[in-house]
Design a protein around this motif. Sequence first.
Motif, PDB file in Angstrom:
ATOM      1  N   ILE A  88      -3.557  -0.439  11.521  1.00  0.00           N
ATOM      2  CA  ILE A  88      -3.639  -0.192  10.077  1.00  0.00           C
ATOM      3  C   ILE A  88      -4.636  -1.179   9.478  1.00  0.00           C
ATOM      4  N   GLY A 137      -1.923  -1.052   0.583  1.00  0.00           N
ATOM      5  CA  GLY A 137      -1.778   0.373   0.331  1.00  0.00           C
ATOM      6  C   GLY A 137      -0.742   0.615  -0.736  1.00  0.00           C
ATOM      7  N   PHE A 175      -3.531   2.146   3.677  1.00  0.00           N
ATOM      8  CA  PHE A 175      -2.443   3.041   4.060  1.00  0.00           C
ATOM      9  C   PHE A 175      -1.793   3.623   2.824  1.00  0.00           C
ATOM     10  N   ARG A 211      -4.308   5.297   6.883  1.00  0.00           N
ATOM     11  CA  ARG A 211      -3.127   5.614   7.666  1.00  0.00           C
ATOM     12  C   ARG A 211      -2.034   6.146   6.747  1.00  0.00           C
TER      13      ARG A 211
END
Length: 531
Positions: free
Chosen positions: A142, A307, A334, A380
């Motif tokens: 990630i 993320g 992500f 991701r």
Amino acid sequence: MISRFFVLQIVWAATLAALGLGFFVDRAVWWALLVLAPLSAIGLLDMIQTQHSILRNYPIIGHFRFWIEAIRPEIRQYLIEDDRDPVPFSREQRALVYRRAKNAPDQLPFGTIRDVNAIGYGWISHSMAPLKLSDHDFRIAIGGKACLKPYQASVLNISGTSFGSVSSNAILALNKGARKGGFAHNTGEGSISRYHVKGGGDLIWQIASGYFGCRTKDGRFDPNLFAKAACGDQVKMIEIKLSQGAKPGHGGVLPRAKITAEIARTRLIDRTRDCISPARHPEFSTPLELMAFISKLRDLSGGKPVGFKLCVGHRFEFLALIKAMLESGVTPDFIVIDGGEGGTGAAPVELSNHVGLPLIEGLSFVHNALVGAGLRSEIRLGASGKVVSAFDFCRIHALGADYVMSARGFMFALGCVQARACHTNHCPSGVATQDKGRAQALVVSDKFKRVHTYHRNTLRALAEMLGAAGLKHPSDLKPWHLHIRAATGEVVRGDVAYTHLEPGALLSSDLDPRLKREWDRAQTQSFEPAL
């Protein structure tokens, strides 16, 4: 309020009374000790054993739970199931977690217990050339192009479990289990407690709208406090929580009765009222501002993956985020999709039941939107929402997820029995309570091993399913591996049942009219739809 030790106290008092009456009045009373003495011994053993928190909190009477569960399933249904008050999670799935956490066999005689003709029944295709996988420690990297410190994450990690919502012993057991198994523990919005630090496991620090642990006195984001904590070695990723599947559009809630002095210090709040997070972040109000906030947190954390987590609502709002990514050049490392079926310790019932897109639909939409924008390879996708079994993982991997975040499964591994008393501070298993006596019934030295064992055995089961399908890694799963019994009764493949976009399709002129309308409504300067 009746003490949870009331029955034990009665038994002990009756035992002493029988001893005294037999000595001073009539020895025939001693016959009662044939019953009372064993009960007294059982109660004492219940309090000192370490495997069952229910028995530690409810000596003697706690055994009734285990006796009922031991009765044959068809009898148990009439004893403990009530259609008027449905249990929020299937007992079959909960039992599966218990078996895996305790390293018990999970073989099932007499074949499937599912109705294979039922609407929604699903399975994955197996191969005539199956594989035997020797390694089940599946990992995923990630970290996008702007990330300086990418993280090699397990495909199964612990979802948000806040200190405050769950007990200090529960946090410590979860984190120690994560350390032993080499997977990550999401802090939840309650910030990083000393129990997270003591556990030593990898952390995903969740930053919600209350900015707990990195907030000013008036509740705004404090970059200095954030940077100090985020740069610690234990913190591997930063997650901005936009919404939660169990209560999308509603801030987190921690009742005042559960706010101890230590929780207040950890969250940087006071104890005079319920802790209620704002429904939306005060630090940004547009898609472009969110991208700028992501970039800011990445810089402040020294380049760690950043993320966000959300439950999908208006599709045009997520498409607005995609437009903002394309316009600003900033992408999250992500995105975690939380399903509307996700759980929580406290939320308005209507909000939990009828707001938010379910996980499968939300995940499929986000995955395809990113593919359609040409961004999928940079970001991701995580997924959470009643995900506990190997087949659950196969299904969501097939529809676009790179990894799984599970809170419910790991809570069951700790001993949660779904008493649904999380908000009362009277959790019988010591998981969701700040009552020290109840929390101490959860023995960390025993439960952290179950957390690790559940993770290990679930990934072993996942490896068996992948091998049966002739695959080597969860990322090899594709929508066409998945099969679903549709409402018509016919079987459809996952790539037929759910939307499938080709790379760059969102940017093309021949976009599907229904999706084009949502795309045209999305704007980077506001979360409101364009007219």
